[in-house]
Write an enzyme that holds these catalytic residues in place. Structure first.
Site, PDB file in Angstrom:
ATOM      1  N   CYS A  74       0.867  -1.186  -0.186  1.00 38.87           N
ATOM      2  CA  CYS A  74       0.517  -0.266   0.216  1.00 38.87           C
ATOM      3  C   CYS A  74       0.198   1.304   0.177  1.00 38.87           C
ATOM      4  O   CYS A  74       0.634   2.405  -0.717  1.00 38.87           O
ATOM      5  CB  CYS A  74      -0.492  -0.083   1.479  1.00 38.87           C
ATOM      6  SG  CYS A  74      -0.012  -0.385   2.600  1.00 38.87           S
ATOM      7  N   HIS A 243      -1.385   0.443   7.669  1.00 37.19           N
ATOM      8  CA  HIS A 243      -1.330   0.726   6.274  1.00 37.19           C
ATOM      9  C   HIS A 243      -2.083   1.970   6.209  1.00 37.19           C
ATOM     10  O   HIS A 243      -1.990   3.026   6.238  1.00 37.19           O
ATOM     11  CB  HIS A 243      -3.227   0.233   6.061  1.00 37.19           C
ATOM     12  CG  HIS A 243      -3.919  -0.049   4.932  1.00 37.19           C
ATOM     13  ND1 HIS A 243      -3.418  -0.420   3.945  1.00 37.19           N
ATOM     14  CD2 HIS A 243      -4.903   0.857   4.580  1.00 37.19           C
ATOM     15  CE1 HIS A 243      -4.189  -0.278   2.708  1.00 37.19           C
ATOM     16  NE2 HIS A 243      -5.225   0.040   3.462  1.00 37.19           N
ATOM     17  N   ASN A 268      -8.673   4.480   0.137  1.00 35.88           N
ATOM     18  CA  ASN A 268      -7.496   3.720  -0.169  1.00 35.88           C
ATOM     19  C   ASN A 268      -7.860   2.738  -0.247  1.00 35.88           C
ATOM     20  O   ASN A 268      -8.840   2.266  -1.838  1.00 35.88           O
ATOM     21  CB  ASN A 268      -9.314   2.882   1.512  1.00 35.88           C
ATOM     22  CG  ASN A 268      -8.366   1.306   2.152  1.00 35.88           C
ATOM     23  OD1 ASN A 268      -7.485   1.353   1.917  1.00 35.88           O
ATOM     24  ND2 ASN A 268      -8.831   0.676   2.415  1.00 35.88           N
TER      25      ASN A 268
END
Length: 687
Positions: A74, A243, A268
């Site tokens: 990510c 994250h 996201n």
């Protein structure tokens, strides 16, 4: 393409990258991450085998954003968002007008560029992508027929050595690799975290600064902003580990009561919303905003996106990464003032144990750290960054630690580093006395980060920069970069290397050689260039006495015959050769036994070393090819001959001068030929 193979598809010859093959070698490095469970289930397919009409980018650019797959990268995908916002940055990383599917010139490969240690590095891949059945198993675009994200991810994986090495990382690192600029890491949560209370700190440590969104407001449309969490925002249990998410935009909205609320639109990479707040969907927050405005803002939300207000943002996330804006002309824009930083210099360096790895200011050896002169011509904003080269973990050692332990992983990749700066009033000064004074600016604490940044408004004059690791003796290579709104110059201050141990049972024999680098003939440049082996070579023998089996002390000095104002960066390598063999018989990927690098802008470079008996050759070079100059090479060898002892005494002591040496060649992780680097500046003093 290096390591290229061939494959037939529909009559076309398609490339196959043999350096990054379509097998487990490209997927896994140590098999310690969750993707190791995929072994045996991966197939590799080209985009035209996945869909009918593949493209790099979709017509609707909003569908071109990255969607994370089974790989924990990510951090990389958040950085990719900046490319979609800036066409000039995208064209730098993915050169335009490359043949695509359906083009008669298409041959199955794509070229990308990443910024690495001060330079743009080209990475070429074929377009075979890892799939489970016919579905991409790693990152992709929200548009199923667009493949720029999957291909960029593969190129970045090749740069790192495998897909698995992209599991867990820092957004700031990916931002720098994709832009060549700067990125800073700021805190949002409670100050004084457990990591900041570690013993690895200076006496002048301060806590990590908190983000002030008002500071960034003038550059909000240009900078890259990413937020991350190590907790579970909004009670979303699936966000129970680190994250990273992307801040796409933020703006101040007027409420019905006349006040203003700051809203941030978050994306996201997972492609779904894992948060519940006042502005999610038809949350209660929208009732306080004009319905037309509310409807417009809600319409901007795509898959995986949501709105938060500033209060929610500051409490639900732990930290943010801010990437500096970069103009189309390639200039950095300050996130502190919005000023263009048009002036730029960079220099490489390294900490070497026993020579220049002096440790923190707590250590008495701090003064032996590498030192750099910074000259500021007029008052202006200056940014100085210290970027260290990543050290890859040892597989057997790392396998004993959980892959999700990001702190351990980070500490294995990087040394804890800091940067301090002193204002120097005179060209001659007492170093020990100056180091006892507080620096005029510093990064305050040693941090396990790839890059630390120092910022300030500097008055005209000279400044001394000292980068350091926390632990004395900790070795690493680094790059000093300086961005400024005013004219500056940067140079390295050379420190003498330790001399060889004095010997009383032998004498020295010195030979002198003259040579020339001739443009187009013998000026071959450094090992970065194929013409390197055209440089002048000087063979010599170390002790042909068969009774001698130990190392022999050698002292080599290279002197260029050019005025002090027009010097070339020079250096040399020593190669072991078989008796009677010529330099042409040395394998081109052969590593030298000793080197005097990086190349330095100076009249003389020297190296003291110990060589085993045998035949060698010295290959001298300038940093770039076709730099003509005459030079002199001196070679001093210690002769193994007993000295007659006597009672004679000297009436006056003789002081020996110590030569300067740089130990060991500098290697590149990616190329067979080591990527040498050069230092710019004089041996001593200031420009």
């Amino acid at each position: 393409m290096k390591g290229e193979g061939r494959a037939e598809c529909g009559g076309e010859v398609l490339a196959e990258d043999l350096d990054f093959p379509s097998d487990d070698k490209s997927l896994f490095s140590d098999s310690t991450t969750p993707i190791s469970r995929l072994q045996g289930n991966i197939t590799w397919r080209r985009p035209q085998e996945i869909c009918q009409s593949p493209v790099l980018f979709p017509d609707n650019i909003n569908l071109g954003h990255a969607k994370q797959g089974l790989l924990g990268d990510c951090w990389f995908l958040c950085a990719c968002t900046i490319l979609l916002k800036n066409k000039h940055l995208l064209n730098k990383v993915l050169p335009p007008d490359q043949p695509q599917w359906g083009d008669s010139k298409y041959r199955g490969f794509f070229q990308f560029r990443f910024w690495q240690q001060g330079h743009w590095t080209e990475v070429t891949i074929d377009d075979r992508l890892p799939c489970i059945n016919t579905t991409l198993c790693f990152s992709r675009c929200h548009c199923p027929t667009a493949f720029w994200v999957a291909l960029l991810e593969k190129a970045y994986a090749k740069l790192h050595g495998s897909y698995e090495r992209l599991w867990a990382g820092q957004v700031s690192e990916a931002l720098v690799d994709l832009t060549g600029g700067l990125a800073e890491h700021w805190s949002l949560g409670d100050l004084g975290s457990e990591e900041e209370q570690r013993p690895e700190q200076d006496s002048d440590q301060v806590r990590r600064r908190r983000l002030d969104l008002n500071l960034l407001y003038p550059v909000r449309d240009d900078c890259a902003l990413s937020c991350s969490t190590q907790s579970s925002p909004g009670g979303a249990s699936e966000l129970g580990q680190y994250h990273a998410l992307t801040v796409l935009e933020w703006l101040d909205v007027k409420t019905s009561s006349g006040s203003k609320v700051r809203l941030l639109r978050i994306r996201n990479p997972w492609g779904r919303c894992c948060f519940g707040g006042a502005w999610i969907g038809s949350g209660a927050g929208w009732s306080s905003v004009d319905p037309v405005c509310a409807s417009e803002l809600q319409a901007r939300v795509a898959e995986g996106e949501f709105w938060l207000d500033e209060a929610e943002f500051m409490t639900q996330f732990d930290d943010v990464t801010v990437g500096y804006p970069i103009t189309k002309e390639g200039h950095l824009k300050s996130i502190y003032t919005g000023c263009l930083l048009k002036h730029f210099h960079q220099l490489p360096g390294r900490w070497v144990k026993g020579h220049s790895a002096g440790g923190s200011r707590n250590s008495s050896s701090y003064g032996t750290n590498p030192k750099f002169w910074l000259k500021v011509s007029e008052r202006g904003e200056v940014l100085v960054s210290l970027l260290q080269h990543r050290k890859w973990r040892k597989m057997d050692k790392y396998a004993q630690k959980p892959p999700e332990d990001s702190k351990n992983t980070k500490h294995q990749h990087y040394q804890a580093t800091a940067l301090h700066m002193w204002k120097v009033e005179k060209k001659r000064f007492n170093l020990s006395r100056m180091l006892n004074k507080p620096p005029c600016a510093s990064t305050h604490c040693h941090a396990y980060e790839r890059e630390v940044v120092l910022q300030g408004q500097l008055e005209p004059g000279y400044y001394l920069l000292i980068p350091s690791t926390y632990q004395p003796g900790a070795e690493a290579r680094f790059l000093i970069r300086v961005f400024s709104s005013s004219s500056i110059s940067l140079s390295a201050l050379k420190s003498p290397a330790p001399s060889l141990p004095l010997t009383t049972d032998g004498e020295w024999e010195t030979s002198y050689f003259r040579g020339s680098w001739v443009e187009g003939r013998t000026a071959g440049g450094s090992r970065n260039f194929l013409s390197h082996w055209q440089n002048p070579c000087f063979p010599f023998t170390v002790c042909d006495d068969p009774a001698v089996t130990s190392g022999v002390n050698i002292r080599i000095t290279l002197h260029q015959s050019r005025p002090d104002t027009d010097l070339h960066p020079i250096g040399f390598h020593i190669y072991k050769v078989s008796e009677g063999a010529s330099v042409q018989m040395i394998p081109r990927d052969e590593d030298p036994v000793a080197s005097c690098v990086p190349h330095c802008y100076t009249q003389d470079v020297s190296l003291d070393c110990s060589l085993l008996p045998g035949t060698y050759t010295i290959l001298t070079s300038t940093y770039e090819p076709d730099c003509p100059a005459d030079f002199t090479l001196s070679l001093a060898r210690r002769i193994h001959r007993k000295v007659v002892k006597s009672q004679e005494r000297l009436g006056r002591a003789i002081q020996e001068t110590r030569s300067r040496a740089l130990l060991g060649p500098e290697h590149s992780r990616r190329l067979k030929r080591p990527q040498e680097q050069m230092t710019s500046g004089r041996i001593e003093g200031m420009k």
